[in-house]
Design a protein around this motif. Structure first.
Motif, PDB file in Angstrom:
ATOM      1  N   ASN A   1       2.065 -13.687   3.234  1.00 17.20           N
ATOM      2  CA  ASN A   1       2.007 -15.081   2.789  1.00 17.20           C
ATOM      3  C   ASN A   1       0.640 -15.501   2.273  1.00 17.20           C
ATOM      4  N   THR A   2      -0.367 -14.664   2.500  1.00 15.56           N
ATOM      5  CA  THR A   2      -1.712 -15.051   2.065  1.00 15.56           C
ATOM      6  C   THR A   2      -2.270 -14.062   1.048  1.00 15.56           C
ATOM      7  N   LYS A   3      -1.398 -13.218   0.517  1.00 18.12           N
ATOM      8  CA  LYS A   3      -1.820 -12.221  -0.456  1.00 18.12           C
ATOM      9  C   LYS A   3      -2.540 -12.899  -1.624  1.00 18.12           C
ATOM     10  N   THR A   4      -3.730 -12.383  -1.988  1.00 18.09           N
ATOM     11  CA  THR A   4      -4.439 -12.953  -3.135  1.00 18.09           C
ATOM     12  C   THR A   4      -4.045 -12.204  -4.411  1.00 18.09           C
ATOM     13  N   VAL A   5      -4.425 -12.752  -5.542  1.00 17.35           N
ATOM     14  CA  VAL A   5      -3.967 -12.190  -6.811  1.00 17.35           C
ATOM     15  C   VAL A   5      -4.350 -10.717  -7.012  1.00 17.35           C
ATOM     16  N   PRO A   6      -5.633 -10.329  -6.776  1.00 18.38           N
ATOM     17  CA  PRO A   6      -5.959  -8.915  -7.006  1.00 18.38           C
ATOM     18  C   PRO A   6      -5.098  -7.974  -6.156  1.00 18.38           C
ATOM     19  N   VAL A   7      -4.852  -8.357  -4.918  1.00 17.77           N
ATOM     20  CA  VAL A   7      -4.044  -7.507  -4.033  1.00 17.77           C
ATOM     21  C   VAL A   7      -2.598  -7.449  -4.536  1.00 17.77           C
ATOM     22  N   ALA A   8      -2.070  -8.607  -4.936  1.00 13.76           N
ATOM     23  CA  ALA A   8      -0.701  -8.663  -5.445  1.00 13.76           C
ATOM     24  C   ALA A   8      -0.544  -7.747  -6.651  1.00 13.76           C
ATOM     25  N   VAL A   9      -1.530  -7.797  -7.538  1.00 13.21           N
ATOM     26  CA  VAL A   9      -1.452  -6.981  -8.754  1.00 13.21           C
ATOM     27  C   VAL A   9      -1.583  -5.501  -8.403  1.00 13.21           C
ATOM     28  N   PHE A  10      -2.452  -5.202  -7.452  1.00 14.55           N
ATOM     29  CA  PHE A  10      -2.626  -3.806  -7.040  1.00 14.55           C
ATOM     30  C   PHE A  10      -1.328  -3.265  -6.433  1.00 14.55           C
ATOM     31  N   ASN A  11      -0.705  -4.050  -5.559  1.00 13.02           N
ATOM     32  CA  ASN A  11       0.560  -3.615  -4.957  1.00 13.02           C
ATOM     33  C   ASN A  11       1.623  -3.408  -6.019  1.00 13.02           C
ATOM     34  N   PHE A  12       1.698  -4.362  -6.903  1.00  6.75           N
ATOM     35  CA  PHE A  12       2.628  -4.347  -8.015  1.00  6.75           C
ATOM     36  C   PHE A  12       2.493  -3.029  -8.784  1.00  6.75           C
ATOM     37  N   LEU A  13       1.240  -2.588  -8.964  1.00  7.47           N
ATOM     38  CA  LEU A  13       0.985  -1.359  -9.691  1.00  7.47           C
ATOM     39  C   LEU A  13       1.338  -0.136  -8.860  1.00  7.47           C
ATOM     40  N   SER A  14       0.984  -0.157  -7.571  1.00  7.46           N
ATOM     41  CA  SER A  14       1.141   1.059  -6.789  1.00  7.46           C
ATOM     42  C   SER A  14       2.598   1.308  -6.399  1.00  7.46           C
ATOM     43  N   TYR A  15       3.481   0.309  -6.609  1.00  3.63           N
ATOM     44  CA  TYR A  15       4.882   0.596  -6.395  1.00  3.63           C
ATOM     45  C   TYR A  15       5.480   1.355  -7.575  1.00  3.63           C
ATOM     46  N   GLY A  16       4.602   1.977  -8.350  1.00  2.00           N
ATOM     47  CA  GLY A  16       5.068   2.859  -9.404  1.00  2.00           C
ATOM     48  C   GLY A  16       5.574   2.133 -10.634  1.00  2.00           C
ATOM     49  N   SER A  17       5.063   0.922 -10.837  1.00  2.00           N
ATOM     50  CA  SER A  17       5.499   0.191 -12.019  1.00  2.00           C
ATOM     51  C   SER A  17       4.993   0.881 -13.280  1.00  2.00           C
ATOM     52  N   GLN A  18       5.887   1.133 -14.202  1.00  2.20           N
ATOM     53  CA  GLN A  18       5.485   1.699 -15.482  1.00  2.20           C
ATOM     54  C   GLN A  18       5.624   0.647 -16.571  1.00  2.20           C
ATOM     55  N   ASP A  19       5.733  -0.614 -16.137  1.00  2.00           N
ATOM     56  CA  ASP A  19       5.917  -1.693 -17.085  1.00  2.00           C
ATOM     57  C   ASP A  19       4.548  -2.113 -17.629  1.00  2.00           C
TER      58      ASP A  19
END
Lengths: 273, 305
Positions: free
Chosen positions: A218-236
Motif C-alpha cells: 500500500n505504500t509502494k513508491t513509483v520507482p519500486v512499482a516500475v521496477f516490479n512491473f519490469l521484473s515480472y518479465g514485462s516485454q511491453d
C-alpha cells in the motif's frame, strides 16, 4: 573570462557542445518516442523515426497498474521527509552558519560516504520489530537520511550570505533570536529554502532502495512499482517507456522552476541518491 | 569561541525566562534536533551494523543469533564471490570516473563561454543527473537490448556490427559504466564550471598581453586554479561510483551470472534475498572501509597538490 568571440573561432566548440547535448538528450527523446509507439512499432527491426503517436501505453500504465496510487505514495513520502527535514534542518543550518559550528559536518560526511544499504539493514530489523514495515512512517523516517543532510548542507551556504546587520537590528529592537530567525532570516533565505526543498524532494522521489525494502503493497513508491512491473518479465516496451516518462516528468518540471539556483544547490551538496 | 556581539548590545528583552534562556543557548538548541535525528538515523544504525557483522544471524527471530567474532570477515576473505564483487566494483569505478572527469572538464570548458540560449543548455545538462535512476536504468536497458536496441542499430549503421551489451559477461561492466558516465559527467561539468567562473580575470589578461597561447593559459593558469574543484568532483564521483546500486540492480541484477555483481549488489542479495544478516553486515563494513580509504586517499593527494 573569455571574450565574446564570433564566427569561425567558435564553430568547433559549438559543434562539440551540440554533440554533447544531443548525446545527453537522446535517451529522453528515445524514451518519449518509445512511449508513443505501439508494441509492433517498438519491435520493428529498423527503428521507426516517424509514426503516428498513440496514448495507449500511458493509458495502460495509469489504468492497469495503479500508477496514481504509487504517485500519491511517492508524493506523501517526499513531501513529509522534506518538510520534517526543513523543520529540523533549517535551525541547525542557521546555527552552523552564524556560530561557525562545524561539528555537524561530520554527520553530513558520514551520510555522504556510507552506502545506504548499511543504514538500511539495521533500520529493517528495527522496523520489523516495531511492526512498521510497509508503513508511511518507515519510509518517511528512512528518507530523512537523504533529505536532512542535503537540506542542512545546501542552506548553510545561503545562510552564510545573509549579512548579520539585519538580525542585529531586530535584536536591538527587542526581538528574540527565535523571532528574528523566523521573521527576518527565513524570508531572506527563501530562495535557498526552495532550492533545498526541491532538491530534497527530487532525491527522495528518486530513492529506490529504502522504498523497495521498507515499503509495502500500500505504500509502494513509483520507482519500486516500475521496477516490479519490469521484473515480472514485462516485454511491453511501450509501457516501460511510458512509465519511465511518468516518473521523470514531475522532477523535470520541479527542477526547471528553480533552475537558476539548482546548480548552486547541487554543487554545494553534490549528493546522489 | 566568543559569544555573539549582539547579546552585549541588546537591551533586556520582554518575555519569560525561557525565552531569554533560549536566546542565550540558541547556538546549541537550534542544531540539537537535527543532531539527535542524524545520530539516531546514521550513527546508531552504523554501530548496530558493526555489531551485526560479528554475529551469525538471520532476519527471523526464530533462529538464534550467536556471536562469531571476526568469523564473518574471515569467511568473506575466503569467499570468491566477495573478491569478484570487489574487483568488479573497482573495474566499474576505474572505467567510469576517469572518463567522467575528462569529459566533464571538456564540457565545463565548452559551457564557460558567452553564448545564446545559456539557460536552455544548462537545463539540458541538468537532466541526466536529476533523473530517477530506475528510469535511467530502464531506458538504457531498452536501448542496449541486443536484438531491438537502438544502440545496436547505430553500431550497425556505422558498420561496427552488433554487441550483446548487458548480456555479454565481458562487456556488462563497461556498458554499465557508460550509463554512469552519461548520468554523472554533467555533475563533474557543473562543479568544474563553478570553479571556472570564480576565477580572477587578471592572470588571463596578463597572459594575453604576454602573448601566451590558449593552451599555455590553460596549462599554467586554469589548471592550477581548478585543482580544488577537480578534487571535489573526483572525491564525490569516486565515493558514489564505488557505491553504485540502483542502475546495476535495475539493469542486470548483478548478471549475467555474477559478471556485474559489485560489492554493494552482492551485499544486497545476501541481505535481502538470502537473509544472511550477519554476513551482509560484514560485507558492508568492508565496503565502507574501502570507500573511506579511497576518500581519505584522495584528500591526502589534494593536500600534496
Amino acid at each position: 573570462m573569455s571574450t565574446r568571440a564570433t564566427g569561425w573561432r567558435n564553430l568547433l566548440p559549438n559543434l562539440l557542445l551540440l554533440i554533447a547535448i544531443v548525446v545527453m538528450l537522446f535517451p529522453f527523446v528515445w524514451m518519449i518516442m518509445m512511449s508513443l509507439k505501439t508494441q509492433v512499432q517498438n519491435t520493428a527491426a529498423v527503428p521507426l523515426w516517424f509514426f503516428t503517436p498513440t496514448w495507449e501505453n500511458y493509458r495502460n500504465v495509469i489504468e492497469r497498474n495503479n500508477f496514481l496510487q504509487f504517485t500519491k505514495n511517492s508524493m506523501i513520502v517526499a513531501l513529509s521527509a522534506t518538510l520534517i527535514g526543513m523543520v529540523l534542518g533549517l535551525p541547525a543550518a542557521y546555527a552552523i552558519a552564524r556560530f561557525k559550528q562545524r561539528g555537524l559536518s561530520l554527520w553530513i560526511l558520514i551520510s555522504r560516504i556510507i552506502p545506504y544499504i548499511t543504514f538500511l539493514l539495521p533500520l529493517f530489523l528495527v522496523f520489523t520489530k516495531l511492526n512498521l514495515i510497509g508503513s508511511y512512517t518507515a519510509l518517511i523516517i528512512s528518507h530523512l537520511i537523504i533529505t536532512l543532510p542535503l537540506i542542512v548542507w545546501i542552506t548553510i551556504a545561503f545562510f552564510e550570505d545573509i549579512p548579520t546587520d539585519l538580525e542585529e537590528a531586530a535584536l536591538v529592537d527587542g526581538s528574540s533570536r527565535v523571532g528574528a530567525f523566523v521573521r527576518i532570516i527565513l524570508p531572506l533565505v527563501a530562495p535557498g529554502i526552495v532550492t533545498a526543498g526541491i532538491l530534497a524532494m527530487i532525491f527522495s522521489w528518486n530513492q529506490f532502495l529504502f522504498s523497495l525494502i521498507l515499503g509495502g503493497p500500500n505504500t509502494k513508491t513509483v520507482p519500486v512499482a516500475v521496477f516490479n512491473f519490469l521484473s515480472y518479465g514485462s516485454q511491453d516496451y511501450g509501457a516501460i517507456a511510458a512509465a519511465a516518462v511518468l516518473i521523470t516528468l514531475p522532477i523535470i518540471l520541479l527542477s526547471l522552476t528553480v533552475q537558476k539556483y539548482i546548480v548552486k544547490g547541487l554543487t554545494a551538496g553534490g549528493v546522489k541518491g | 569561541m566568543t559569544s555573539a556581539p549582539t547579546r552585549t548590545r541588546g537591551q533586556p528583552r520582554p518575555g519569560g525566562s525561557f525565552s531569554s534562556w533560549l536566546d542565550r543557548n540558541i547556538r546549541w538548541v537550534f542544531p540539537l534536533p537535527a543532531l539527535a535525528a542524524l545520530f539516531a538515523l546514521t550513527i546508531l544504525p552504523l554501530l548496530f551494523n558493526l555489531i551485526l557483522s560479528t554475529q551469525d544471524r538471520s532476519v527471523s527471530d526464530a533462529l538464534p543469533s550467536r556471536s562469531v567474532g571476526l568469523g564473518n570477515f574471515v569467511q568473506a576473505f575466503q569467499d570468491p564471490r566477495f573478491w569478484n564483487a570487489t574487483k568488479l566494483m573497482f573495474e566499474f569505478t576505474l572505467i567510469a570516473v576517469p572518463l567522467q572527469m575528462l569529459l566533464g572538464l571538456g564540457l565545463a570548458l565548452l559551457l564557460n563561454r558567452h553564448m545564446r540560449a545559456q539557460g536552455l543548455v544548462r537545463a539540458a545538462v541538468l537532466l541526466p543527473m536529476i533523473s530517477t535512476p530506475v528510469a535511467v536504468g530502464l531506458i538504457w536497458a531498452l536501448m542496449m537490448d541486443p536484438n531491438l536496441g537502438v544502440l545496436n542499430y547505430f553500431l550497425q549503421t556505422l558498420g561496427l556490427g552488433r554487441s550483446l551489451w548487458l548480456a555479454d559477461p565481458r562487456l556488462v561492466i563497461p556498458a554499465l559504466a557508460l550509463v554512469d558516465i552519461w548520468q554523472w559527467t554533467p555533475l563533474v561539468a557543473l562543479i568544474l564550471l563553478a570553479g571556472l567562473q570564480t576565477m580572477p580575470d587578471d592572470p588571463f589578461e596578463a597572459a594575453r598581453i604576454d602573448g601566451a597561447s590558449s593552451w599555455q593559459a590553460f596549462r599554467y593558469i586554469t589548471w592550477p586554479l581548478l585543482q580544488p574543484a577537480l578534487f571535489a568532483a573526483l572525491t564525490i564521483r569516486l565515493i558514489d561510483a564505488l557505491k553504485t546500486f540502483d542502475i546495476i540492480e535495475v539493469m542486470t541484477q548483478g548478471g549475467p551470472g555474477n559478471a556485474s555483481e559489485t560489492l554493494n549488489v552482492y551485499a544486497y542479495h545476501t541481505g535481502f534475498e538470502f537473509l544472511r544478516v550477519g554476513y551482509t553486515a560484514s560485507l558492508l563494513t568492508l565496503l565502507l572501509v574501502i570507500v573511506a580509504v579511497v576518500a581519505i586517499g584522495v584528500n591526502l593527494l589534494r593536500r600534496q597538490a
